[in-house]
Design a protein around this motif. Sequence first.
Motif, short mmCIF file in Angstrom:
data_model
loop_
_atom_site.label_atom_id
_atom_site.label_comp_id
_atom_site.label_asym_id
_atom_site.label_seq_id
_atom_site.Cartn_x
_atom_site.Cartn_y
_atom_site.Cartn_z
N LEU A 1 1.37 15.53 -6.04
CA LEU A 1 0.25 16.06 -5.34
C LEU A 1 0.13 17.47 -5.03
N THR A 2 1.45 17.77 -4.30
CA THR A 2 1.91 19.07 -3.98
C THR A 2 3.30 19.37 -4.18
N ASP A 3 3.47 20.67 -3.67
CA ASP A 3 5.05 20.76 -3.76
C ASP A 3 5.74 19.93 -2.68
N THR A 4 5.14 19.52 -1.72
CA THR A 4 5.93 18.69 -0.89
C THR A 4 5.79 17.15 -1.09
N ARG A 5 4.43 16.85 -1.40
CA ARG A 5 4.15 15.46 -1.89
C ARG A 5 4.21 15.50 -3.33
N ASN A 6 5.51 15.55 -3.87
CA ASN A 6 5.72 15.48 -5.22
C ASN A 6 6.31 14.37 -5.75
N THR A 7 6.20 13.01 -4.99
CA THR A 7 6.50 11.70 -5.69
C THR A 7 7.80 11.52 -5.43
N THR A 8 8.96 12.33 -5.96
CA THR A 8 10.29 11.91 -5.98
C THR A 8 11.18 12.96 -5.45
N HIS A 9 12.40 12.39 -5.21
CA HIS A 9 13.37 13.15 -4.78
C HIS A 9 14.67 12.96 -5.78
N GLY A 10 15.58 13.74 -6.18
CA GLY A 10 16.69 13.26 -6.79
C GLY A 10 18.00 14.37 -6.61
N SER A 11 19.00 13.91 -6.63
CA SER A 11 20.33 14.75 -6.36
C SER A 11 20.37 15.77 -7.55
N ASP A 12 21.03 16.82 -7.06
CA ASP A 12 21.02 17.82 -8.21
C ASP A 12 22.44 18.34 -8.45
N SER A 13 23.56 17.46 -7.93
CA SER A 13 24.72 17.62 -8.34
C SER A 13 25.61 16.36 -7.92
N ILE A 14 26.79 16.34 -8.50
CA ILE A 14 27.78 15.26 -8.27
C ILE A 14 27.86 15.14 -6.69
N GLU A 15 28.32 16.55 -6.33
CA GLU A 15 28.43 16.53 -4.85
C GLU A 15 27.29 16.17 -3.82
N SER A 16 26.17 16.47 -4.09
CA SER A 16 25.09 16.02 -3.50
C SER A 16 24.73 14.61 -3.63
N ALA A 17 24.82 13.99 -4.85
CA ALA A 17 24.67 12.65 -5.18
C ALA A 17 25.71 11.63 -4.27
N LYS A 18 26.91 12.16 -3.88
CA LYS A 18 27.87 11.50 -3.24
C LYS A 18 27.32 11.38 -1.75
N ARG A 19 26.88 12.56 -1.31
CA ARG A 19 26.57 12.94 0.09
C ARG A 19 25.37 12.13 0.25
N GLU A 20 24.37 12.29 -0.72
CA GLU A 20 22.87 11.73 -0.31
C GLU A 20 22.85 10.08 -0.46
N ILE A 21 23.92 9.64 -1.45
CA ILE A 21 23.98 8.02 -1.72
C ILE A 21 24.45 7.47 -0.20
N SER A 22 25.56 8.23 0.29
CA SER A 22 26.25 7.66 1.48
C SER A 22 25.22 7.84 2.84
N PHE A 23 24.36 8.67 2.59
CA PHE A 23 23.34 8.98 3.79
C PHE A 23 22.42 7.78 3.81
N PHE A 24 21.77 7.44 2.50
CA PHE A 24 20.84 6.48 2.51
C PHE A 24 21.59 4.84 2.27
N PHE A 25 22.88 4.85 1.99
CA PHE A 25 23.61 3.59 1.44
C PHE A 25 24.74 3.67 2.04
N LYS B 1 7.73 22.01 -8.22
CA LYS B 1 6.38 22.50 -8.12
C LYS B 1 5.40 21.67 -8.84
N VAL B 2 4.43 21.06 -8.14
CA VAL B 2 3.40 20.11 -9.01
C VAL B 2 2.69 20.93 -10.01
N PHE B 3 2.23 22.11 -9.34
CA PHE B 3 1.27 23.08 -10.39
C PHE B 3 1.94 23.33 -11.72
N ARG B 4 3.32 23.79 -11.49
CA ARG B 4 4.20 24.01 -12.75
C ARG B 4 4.26 22.84 -13.63
#
Length: 175
Positions: free
Chosen positions: A116-140, A98-101
């Motif tokens: 800028l907003t909670d949606t337009r908040n510049t960046t995304h990052g994996s929140d766990s080892i499992e999500s990092a594996k899943r998300e890396i394979s989605f993008f790469f 949350k950008v305000f926070r």
Amino acid sequence: MRCVKALQLTLAVIKPDAMAHPLILEALHQKILENFIIIRKKDLIWRKADSEMFYAEHSGRFFFQRLVEFMSSGPMRAYILAREDAITHWRTMMGPTKVFRARFSSPETLRGKYGLTDTRNTTHGSDSIESAKREISFFFPEFSAEEWMMREEPHFRLGHTEYNEESQIHTVKHT
């Protein structure tokens, strides 16, 4: 960057709001470069279906449609980053969702500075080892984390790397 523990991989995404501003994009890249080893980097544009697939776990939530539309609204940049405790470090650098926070409690974070907003908040990052594996394979999908950990991670961990300005990634230094 020489590390004692095995390196951890995480996914970092620069969202369309930041990609639209070259100075912000460059500032974000420099912050990443100062704190991580950049294993892979890719600029891409999602179709709506890609966004829906990636954020499927949020389907039905009030922000889902807004997020899907935004993430398919323009170019984004995905990184595979490495360092000790990469997931935690990237999430700390990003700051609260949350950008305000973020602006009031963590103004020095990426979202505090550039969000800028909670949606337009510049960046995304994996929140766990499992999500990092899943998300890396989605993008790469061509990247094998297991193979990288076995073949290249020891070289990166020992600091046998160099930064390639042209590709904007780190590579194993061949001596």
